[in-house]
Design an enzyme around this catalytic site. Structure first.
Site, PDB file in Angstrom:
ATOM      1  N   ASN A 167       2.401   4.075  -5.187  1.00  0.00           N
ATOM      2  CA  ASN A 167       2.549   4.499  -3.789  1.00  0.00           C
ATOM      3  C   ASN A 167       3.744   5.439  -3.748  1.00  0.00           C
ATOM      4  O   ASN A 167       4.885   4.991  -3.805  1.00  0.00           O
ATOM      5  CB  ASN A 167       2.776   3.268  -2.900  1.00  0.00           C
ATOM      6  CG  ASN A 167       3.109   3.667  -1.464  1.00  0.00           C
ATOM      7  OD1 ASN A 167       3.005   4.838  -1.093  1.00  0.00           O
ATOM      8  ND2 ASN A 167       3.526   2.703  -0.659  1.00  0.00           N
ATOM      9  N   LYS A 212       4.838   7.166  -1.401  1.00  0.00           N
ATOM     10  CA  LYS A 212       5.491   7.240  -0.082  1.00  0.00           C
ATOM     11  C   LYS A 212       5.725   8.720   0.277  1.00  0.00           C
ATOM     12  O   LYS A 212       4.922   9.567  -0.122  1.00  0.00           O
ATOM     13  CB  LYS A 212       6.764   6.399  -0.081  1.00  0.00           C
ATOM     14  CG  LYS A 212       6.468   4.961  -0.577  1.00  0.00           C
ATOM     15  CD  LYS A 212       7.547   3.983  -0.311  1.00  0.00           C
ATOM     16  CE  LYS A 212       7.108   2.599  -0.821  1.00  0.00           C
ATOM     17  NZ  LYS A 212       8.081   1.552  -0.558  1.00  0.00           N
ATOM     18  N   HIS A 225       0.763  -1.133   5.279  1.00  0.00           N
ATOM     19  CA  HIS A 225       2.022  -1.210   4.523  1.00  0.00           C
ATOM     20  C   HIS A 225       3.142  -1.654   5.473  1.00  0.00           C
ATOM     21  O   HIS A 225       3.154  -1.275   6.646  1.00  0.00           O
ATOM     22  CB  HIS A 225       2.354   0.152   3.907  1.00  0.00           C
ATOM     23  CG  HIS A 225       3.468   0.059   2.912  1.00  0.00           C
ATOM     24  ND1 HIS A 225       4.790   0.009   3.287  1.00  0.00           N
ATOM     25  CD2 HIS A 225       3.456  -0.072   1.565  1.00  0.00           C
ATOM     26  CE1 HIS A 225       5.544  -0.119   2.200  1.00  0.00           C
ATOM     27  NE2 HIS A 225       4.754  -0.170   1.144  1.00  0.00           N
ATOM     28  N   GLU A 276       6.056  -0.690   5.831  1.00  0.00           N
ATOM     29  CA  GLU A 276       6.795   0.405   6.473  1.00  0.00           C
ATOM     30  C   GLU A 276       6.025   0.921   7.683  1.00  0.00           C
ATOM     31  O   GLU A 276       6.617   1.303   8.691  1.00  0.00           O
ATOM     32  CB  GLU A 276       7.059   1.517   5.435  1.00  0.00           C
ATOM     33  CG  GLU A 276       8.171   1.101   4.472  1.00  0.00           C
ATOM     34  CD  GLU A 276       8.054   1.666   3.070  1.00  0.00           C
ATOM     35  OE1 GLU A 276       7.336   2.662   2.854  1.00  0.00           O
ATOM     36  OE2 GLU A 276       8.699   1.087   2.164  1.00  0.00           O
ATOM     37  N   GLU A 305       3.155  -7.867  -0.619  1.00  0.00           N
ATOM     38  CA  GLU A 305       4.425  -7.168  -0.753  1.00  0.00           C
ATOM     39  C   GLU A 305       5.465  -7.833   0.149  1.00  0.00           C
ATOM     40  O   GLU A 305       5.524  -7.529   1.346  1.00  0.00           O
ATOM     41  CB  GLU A 305       4.282  -5.696  -0.345  1.00  0.00           C
ATOM     42  CG  GLU A 305       3.311  -4.909  -1.186  1.00  0.00           C
ATOM     43  CD  GLU A 305       3.643  -3.420  -1.195  1.00  0.00           C
ATOM     44  OE1 GLU A 305       3.724  -2.864  -2.290  1.00  0.00           O
ATOM     45  OE2 GLU A 305       3.837  -2.822  -0.123  1.00  0.00           O
ATOM     46  N   GLY A 347      11.849  -1.827  -2.333  1.00  0.00           N
ATOM     47  CA  GLY A 347      12.906  -0.829  -2.438  1.00  0.00           C
ATOM     48  C   GLY A 347      14.300  -1.413  -2.511  1.00  0.00           C
ATOM     49  O   GLY A 347      15.292  -0.703  -2.379  1.00  0.00           O
ATOM     50  N   SER A 355       9.649  -3.753  -5.864  1.00  0.00           N
ATOM     51  CA  SER A 355      10.589  -3.595  -6.974  1.00  0.00           C
ATOM     52  C   SER A 355       9.995  -3.953  -8.334  1.00  0.00           C
ATOM     53  O   SER A 355      10.672  -4.553  -9.171  1.00  0.00           O
ATOM     54  CB  SER A 355      11.878  -4.387  -6.704  1.00  0.00           C
ATOM     55  OG  SER A 355      12.525  -3.904  -5.544  1.00  0.00           O
TER      56      SER A 355
END
Ligand code: 13P
Length: 253
Positions: free
Chosen positions: A9, A11, A95, A97, A167, A173, A212
């Protein structure tokens, strides 16, 4: 037997130039022995060029989201049929985010998932709890609700054409990875939840871990019985790191 799947991904990263180079490096570094599948979910504007570069290769092309309607007055959205036209085979939906920064609700994620299924694009449904929710012992409630919202709309049989990604938000991250046992526990919960509805779907649906994942922790995660691969953020921008993670999936199964 579930074939491991590793998806990058990217991003909001990449230029025409470095995307081309990264994909070329991946293509030359990946063997084609069929033991695992590899995909990349890249920014919309990079899709047309990548579609040409990845045509007839072992790397599946994907997007990072997909429109929640067929077509119409939805400024800024890209529909599943548009993605299909460019050869996208995967689309991330839900996701964290998108959920946190752009306020995408479970219902909206369900609509995006359903559009994706309707157009023959495999959705990668992301689920996961925040640190606060984990500390409050709400992990299973949150993940269960995220899953139910989608299955209530599209039905458990949709899982034959979908992928789930667990996730944990606190691992994205941050450099903090869930331990293999923490990850396995939630993966097993998800698979059991699906099994209550459809045993065969539970057996075959791939559940990826994301958060991560790096070359040095990938093999341990992928060796767990209910972890079928990974959704890789930061490390997918580095060809060497991503290829090493793909290699770990091979070795782990
Ligand atoms: P990182 O691998 O950078 O933690 O990101 C994970 C992720 O969000 C993949 O979708």
């Amino acid at each position: 037997m579930r074939r491991p799947l590793i998806v990058g991904n990217w991003k909001m990263n990449g230029t025409c130039e470095n995307a081309k180079q990264l994909l070329a490096d991946l293509l030359s570094g990946l063997g084609n022995d069929g033991t695992r599948e590899v995909g990349v979910c890249i920014p919309y504007v990079l899709i047309p060029a990548a579609a040409e570069q990845l045509a007839d290769t072992a790397i599946a092309l994907g997007a990072q989201n997909v429109g929640d309607h067929e077509a119409g007055a939805f400024t800024g959205e890209v529909s599943a049929s548009m993605l299909k036209e460019f050869g996208c085979r995967l689309a991330i939906v839900g996701h964290s985010e998108r959920r946190a920064l752009y306020h995408e609700s479970n219902e909206m994620v369900a609509a995006r998932y359903s559009q994706s299924i309707a157009h023959g694009i495999q959705p990668i449904l992301c689920v996961g709890e925040t640190l606060e929710q984990r500390d409050d012992d709400k992990t299973f409630d949150v993940v269960g609700e995220q899953l139910s919202a989608v299955l209530n709309t599209s039905g458990e049989e949709s899982l034959f054409s979908a992928v789930i990604a667990y996730e944990p938000v606190w691992a994205i991250g941050t450099g903090v990875t869930a331990s293999v046992d923490q990850a396995q526990e939630v993966h097993a919960f998800i698979r059991n939840r699906v099994a209550e509805l459809d045993k065969e779907a539970a057996e075959q649906v791939r559940i990826l871990y994301g958060g991560s994942v790096k070359p040095d922790n990938a093999a341990g995660l992928f060796a767990m019985p209910d972890i079928d691969g990974g959704l890789i953020g930061g490390a997918s921008l580095d060809a060497g790191a991503f290829l090493a993670i793909c290699g770990a999936a091979q070795a782990g199964e």
